[in-house]
Design a protein around this motif. Sequence first.
Motif, mmCIF file in Angstrom:
data_model
loop_
_atom_site.group_PDB
_atom_site.id
_atom_site.type_symbol
_atom_site.label_atom_id
_atom_site.label_comp_id
_atom_site.label_asym_id
_atom_site.label_seq_id
_atom_site.Cartn_x
_atom_site.Cartn_y
_atom_site.Cartn_z
ATOM 1 N N CYS A 1 -21.896 -4.068 25.408
ATOM 2 C CA CYS A 1 -21.067 -4.682 24.363
ATOM 3 C C CYS A 1 -19.668 -4.085 24.290
ATOM 4 C CB CYS A 1 -21.775 -4.592 23.015
ATOM 5 S SG CYS A 1 -23.248 -5.645 22.923
ATOM 6 N N GLU A 2 -19.501 -2.859 24.726
ATOM 7 C CA GLU A 2 -18.152 -2.268 24.745
ATOM 8 C C GLU A 2 -17.267 -2.998 25.752
ATOM 9 O OE1 GLU A 2 -16.111 -0.043 23.055
ATOM 10 O OE2 GLU A 2 -17.747 -0.393 21.676
ATOM 11 N N LYS A 3 -17.822 -3.299 26.921
ATOM 12 C CA LYS A 3 -17.046 -4.029 27.933
ATOM 13 C C LYS A 3 -16.754 -5.449 27.482
ATOM 14 C CE LYS A 3 -18.178 -1.828 32.307
ATOM 15 N NZ LYS A 3 -18.872 -2.006 33.592
ATOM 16 N N ASN B 1 -20.495 -20.743 30.014
ATOM 17 C CA ASN B 1 -21.396 -20.894 31.155
ATOM 18 C C ASN B 1 -22.453 -19.801 31.252
ATOM 19 O OD1 ASN B 1 -19.769 -23.036 31.765
ATOM 20 N ND2 ASN B 1 -18.684 -22.027 33.423
ATOM 21 N N SER B 2 -22.495 -18.886 30.310
ATOM 22 C CA SER B 2 -23.447 -17.783 30.365
ATOM 23 C C SER B 2 -24.808 -18.225 29.830
ATOM 24 C CB SER B 2 -22.943 -16.607 29.543
ATOM 25 O OG SER B 2 -21.719 -16.157 30.064
ATOM 26 N N SER C 1 -25.036 -16.512 24.536
ATOM 27 C CA SER C 1 -24.747 -15.651 25.684
ATOM 28 C C SER C 1 -24.810 -14.198 25.233
ATOM 29 C CB SER C 1 -23.350 -15.946 26.234
ATOM 30 O OG SER C 1 -22.365 -15.607 25.264
ATOM 31 N N ALA C 2 -24.773 -13.291 26.202
ATOM 32 C CA ALA C 2 -24.721 -11.865 25.878
ATOM 33 C C ALA C 2 -23.448 -11.557 25.110
ATOM 34 C CB ALA C 2 -24.800 -11.033 27.152
ATOM 35 N N CYS C 3 -22.379 -12.240 25.455
ATOM 36 C CA CYS C 3 -21.099 -12.042 24.780
ATOM 37 C C CYS C 3 -21.204 -12.452 23.302
ATOM 38 C CB CYS C 3 -20.023 -12.841 25.492
ATOM 39 S SG CYS C 3 -18.361 -12.582 24.862
ATOM 40 N N GLY C 4 -21.817 -13.594 23.051
ATOM 41 C CA GLY C 4 -22.016 -14.053 21.674
ATOM 42 C C GLY C 4 -22.912 -13.104 20.900
ATOM 43 N N TYR D 1 -30.952 -5.662 19.563
ATOM 44 C CA TYR D 1 -31.053 -5.517 21.009
ATOM 45 C C TYR D 1 -31.674 -6.776 21.593
ATOM 46 C CZ TYR D 1 -35.817 -4.088 19.771
ATOM 47 O OH TYR D 1 -37.079 -4.040 19.233
ATOM 48 N N VAL D 2 -31.444 -6.988 22.858
ATOM 49 C CA VAL D 2 -31.971 -8.169 23.554
ATOM 50 C C VAL D 2 -33.422 -7.888 23.946
ATOM 51 C CG1 VAL D 2 -31.732 -9.631 25.595
ATOM 52 C CG2 VAL D 2 -29.696 -8.847 24.386
#
Length: 85
Positions: free
Chosen positions: A37-39, A48-49, A62-65, A78-79
């Motif tokens: 999440c830092e990146k 598109n994720s 997405s992971a970003c969301g 956490y996922v």
Amino acid sequence: MPMRRVEMSAMRLLLLCVAFICLSVLTSGADVVQPDCEKLKSVRCSLNSPPVCANNGQTYSSACGFCSVKRSTNSLMYVVKNGAC
């Protein structure tokens, strides 16, 4: 005496089953890589994720969301799996 042996065998089998179930629960999701999440903090989320499922039972697009919500709520999310819940 033979009845005592049967009881002991049943008890051992029960303990073995409980241990197996506990081990299965502890290792489920072990292959899921947690997003960095830092990146993703400075990245614009892509459409598109693939989706991810979090420990709160919510599917994120997405992971970003997921990371965006995690940061905004300051929670210990956490996922748990890749894909929809």
